[in-house]
Design an enzyme around this catalytic site. Structure first.
Site, PDB file in Angstrom:
ATOM      1  CB  ALA A  10       8.986  29.245  45.182  1.00  0.00           C
ATOM      2  CB  ALA A  11      12.129  32.022  42.367  1.00  0.00           C
ATOM      3  CB  CYS A  42       1.733  23.615  45.565  1.00  0.00           C
ATOM      4  SG  CYS A  42       2.909  24.285  44.397  1.00  0.00           S
ATOM      5  CB  VAL A  79      11.038  46.535  44.015  1.00  0.00           C
ATOM      6  CG1 VAL A  79      11.992  47.155  43.005  1.00  0.00           C
ATOM      7  CG2 VAL A  79      11.803  46.028  45.234  1.00  0.00           C
ATOM      8  CE1 TYR A 424       5.877  -8.648  39.985  1.00  0.00           C
ATOM      9  CE2 TYR A 424       7.653 -10.236  39.802  1.00  0.00           C
ATOM     10  CZ  TYR A 424       6.322  -9.947  40.008  1.00  0.00           C
ATOM     11  OH  TYR A 424       5.442 -10.965  40.252  1.00  0.00           O
ATOM     12  CD1 TRP A 432       6.085  -8.957  31.331  1.00  0.00           C
ATOM     13  CD2 TRP A 432       7.668  -7.562  30.636  1.00  0.00           C
ATOM     14  NE1 TRP A 432       7.061  -9.702  30.719  1.00  0.00           N
ATOM     15  CE2 TRP A 432       8.045  -8.870  30.286  1.00  0.00           C
ATOM     16  CE3 TRP A 432       8.531  -6.503  30.299  1.00  0.00           C
ATOM     17  CZ2 TRP A 432       9.240  -9.158  29.606  1.00  0.00           C
ATOM     18  CZ3 TRP A 432       9.711  -6.795  29.632  1.00  0.00           C
ATOM     19  CH2 TRP A 432      10.051  -8.094  29.289  1.00  0.00           C
TER      20      TRP A 432
END
Lengths: 450, 450
Positions: A10-11, A42, A79, A424, A432
């Protein structure tokens, strides 16, 4: 500009892409120890569970595609050393069996994490697995074929997702957890119980407060897990007791670790050794709510850190914004999400947290398929600041945790949450929204107690 | 403290409850012209469509329940006049046929809106309806029984929701829209087309650019709609061409209207006449993005205004936080949501809006049932401020518009959105949620053009 990246998931791959994009003249080389790059780790439990038809679907970019972008990818290249003064790395080519030395101007250490394997797990018995990378996934897949009973050790994200996956494959599944409940690091106790109830409803046997003493085996294959509560027979055993950052290379380069044990970096993803960057699961990030460094290895964070490192290594100036502790998972029909800190975490940090619990429906009660949704909202006594939220409900409904994450990013208050103009209509929410109801109730609680 | 409330639906009943809660000694009287209070008007299309099994399911609180809370509710009582100097209202009791005078210390005008009925709609023909309140809903329900063809005039929220409802009831439905597309006030043109395509996919005939010239009838019953494109035969005609705030009573009290034609109030819901408050669909609110007063009559806004008015009338100090223009609806399998301003609205206001369009999937592409989601994100050139978002996708996926609404509330930037720690796991989103992808792309667009 010679950029060397250690680790191609990923990184590492995000950094490589970004660096080339920012500076098309940069020479970007990726060394990946395994035979795979750029896959969605994942997604592994969902291939094992059969939701996703094969591991190849998790591959985001192939080495060939990366090379077309001008990124030089070397698979099965490990490495093994760094000379930060000379700005070189030592690389072992596992296929050729030889070691080479590669110079760099900027180095990114994106070596990820490894699964913790306690002493008792190191028996060499077949059928015992961790789940960290693609080969682990393939090995579990192979073990599951023909097996009847699985034992999963550890009730965190991976253990929970695999419990569902293996149950979906028709196995009898026992989940062992050392602590008093599953999901212990993600949710507060009442919510942990709901997760366990969902597992049990789907036939997973959950045993909390259980310590593993060893593995039983026969003819080189595991046959069960020996616990303080007796033997749990199983032909497949998954050890999911946590992960540890791979920091050996960083330490060899003289890079400092943080208090969490992961690599310490600044917002530019720079370690304190000049020219050396770190990003991904092996690296700490700043928690914007607690203002403490944390080690929460998750996919989005890893990708984002990689991007930031890539831009900066190529001469740009990007900043990692930190995290707010957001996480989400599903077990069977239950989605669970969290952001910020739980009440337990607030207590542990000495924060004056106050929580309210609200049960509602995910949309108007009179509209078809309204399902229960539970929200625990946590705020800070005195300041009125929002500290976190936990949501449990149908998988489709708990992603609204992101609304709280958005406010936490800017250190929003409980009142801010209550004031939001949320969407809503009857098929989508109550007038709410449950988040607003929780904010209203927490706001009053904070006033009365304040 | 004598509090009189005119109107007993969303704002009125919220105000009544809140006032009693804040001051249990307050004398709270509600006069409602119709025979119903406290119902979810937004649910009317779903009863007509058969999703909700009866109108009674929309009732939130009965007069009896309100009386138990100490609120004195009078049905079929129409307030016909106000003497703001004497602080009295004149009330016509429709059943008794007599007029009474009621004193007040604080008066709330929560008279809502009415459906616009153009001249051509006022024929007295049976089968011609608007949809605003419970009796309208019941009347449509009665007309639909046995009918084969419906014509809906107007492609706003109500027209769209009723198109689905009547189609679900098995009618042939023609939707006429005067403007160039449906959903013209909610979305930008490209998104309007997607809404129309979804209607057409489900067999609704949509005719845009169509002007109604009159109604055709026989034996006192409507038989069709005469348009500039010919006659559209129909036994049921719905006129859904907009709403107008009911401001006559307010004007009689000397209350000032705003530029939108709705009642102007401050953040405490006070009109400029002392002792007179206004709340709900008849009242303006402040748009936090444009900083202009707007008239966007929606359920949450009405309820929230009512709460604020109720607290303040009872002696408290609450403030209405304003709105950010959030709206959401569904037609068949398509959910559409918006917040902030559209590109067209930004253009109309002279704001320097820039928009990007992103197509992605609502969760990881490899996980089952990943469905398309489209996001248009709009930001401001120069400032980098977020201006708005429009989302189209499966109904379950577009509620994430709330994340953008949360940022707009605090005048957040496009960069803020990009930096959010949103929840990721394969069943819930892509690693980079579509909102993050859109923010990334818009951020670069703003930089390049800035």
């Amino acid at each position: 500009m010679r950029i060397v990246i250690v680790g191609g998931v990923a990184a590492g791959m995000s950094a490589a892409s970004r660096a080339r994009r920012f500076d098309p003249d940069a020479q970007v080389t990726v060394f990946e120890r395994s035979a795979n790059i750029s896959y969605g780790a994942c997604g592994l439990p969902y291939v094992i569970g059969g939701d996703v038809p094969g591991f190849e679907h998790l591959i985001a970019r192939t080495p060939g595609q990366m090379r077309e972008q001008g990124v030089d990818v070397h698979l099965r290249h490990e490495v093994t050393g760094v000379d930060a003064a000379a700005r070189t790395v030592t690389v072992f080519d596992r296929d050729a069996g030889r070691t080479l030395t590669e110079p760099y101007d900027r180095l990114l250490i994106a070596t990820g994490v490894r699964a913790v394997r306690p002493e008792w797990a190191r028996t060499g018995l077949a059928g015992v697995h961790v789940l960290r990378d693609l080969p682990d996934g393939r090995a579990i897949e192979a073990s599951v074929a023909g097996a009847k009973r699985a034992c999963i050790i550890g009730g965190g994200y991976i253990g929970l997702e695999l419990a569902e996956a293996l149950r979906s494959r028709g196995l009898d599944v026992t989940l062992l957890e050392k602590g008093p409940e599953v999901a212990g690091r993600m949710l507060d106790p009442a919510h942990q119980q709901r997760v366990r109830a969902e597992l049990e409803r789907h036939g997973v046997e959950v045993r909390c407060g259980t310590t593993v003493e060893g593995l039983a085996g026969k003819d080189g294959h595991v046959t069960g897990v020996q616990t303080n509560g007796g033997l749990v027979p199983a032909e497949v055993v998954i050890v999911a007791v946590g992960v540890k950052p791979n920091v050996e290379l960083a330490q060899a380069a003289g890079v400092r670790l943080g208090r969490t044990g992961a690599i310490a970096v600044n917002a530019r993803q720079e370690t304190h050794v000049e020219g050396v960057y770190a990003a991904g699961d092996n690296t700490e990030s700043l928690h914007r709510v607690t203002e403490q460094p944390v080690h929460i290895p998750l996919g989005l964070t890893a990708n984002r850190m990689g991007r930031v490192a890539g831009v900066n290594m190529a001469g740009g100036d990007a900043r990692f914004p930190g995290v707010v502790g957001t996480g989400i998972f599903k077990v069977f029909g239950l989605g669970a999400a969290r952001t910020g800190v739980t009440q337990a975490e607030a207590d542990g940090l000495g924060m004056e947290g106050v929580s309210v619990d609200v049960d509602s429906t995910d949309h108007a009660g009179y509209y078809p398929d309204a399902a229960p949704i539970h929200v625990r909202l946590t705020g800070e006594r005195g300041s009125g600041r929002l500290l976190g939220a936990q949501l449990l409900g149908q998988p489709g409904s708990v992603k609204r945790v992101d609304v709280v994450a958005a406010l936490l990013h800017g250190q929003g208050s409980v009142q801010d949450l209550f004031e939001l103009d949320l969407a809503y209509a009857p098929p989508f929410s109550s007038v709410w929204d449950v988040l607003l109801v929780a904010a209203d109730r927490l706001g009053r609680e904070l006033c009365e107690e304040g």
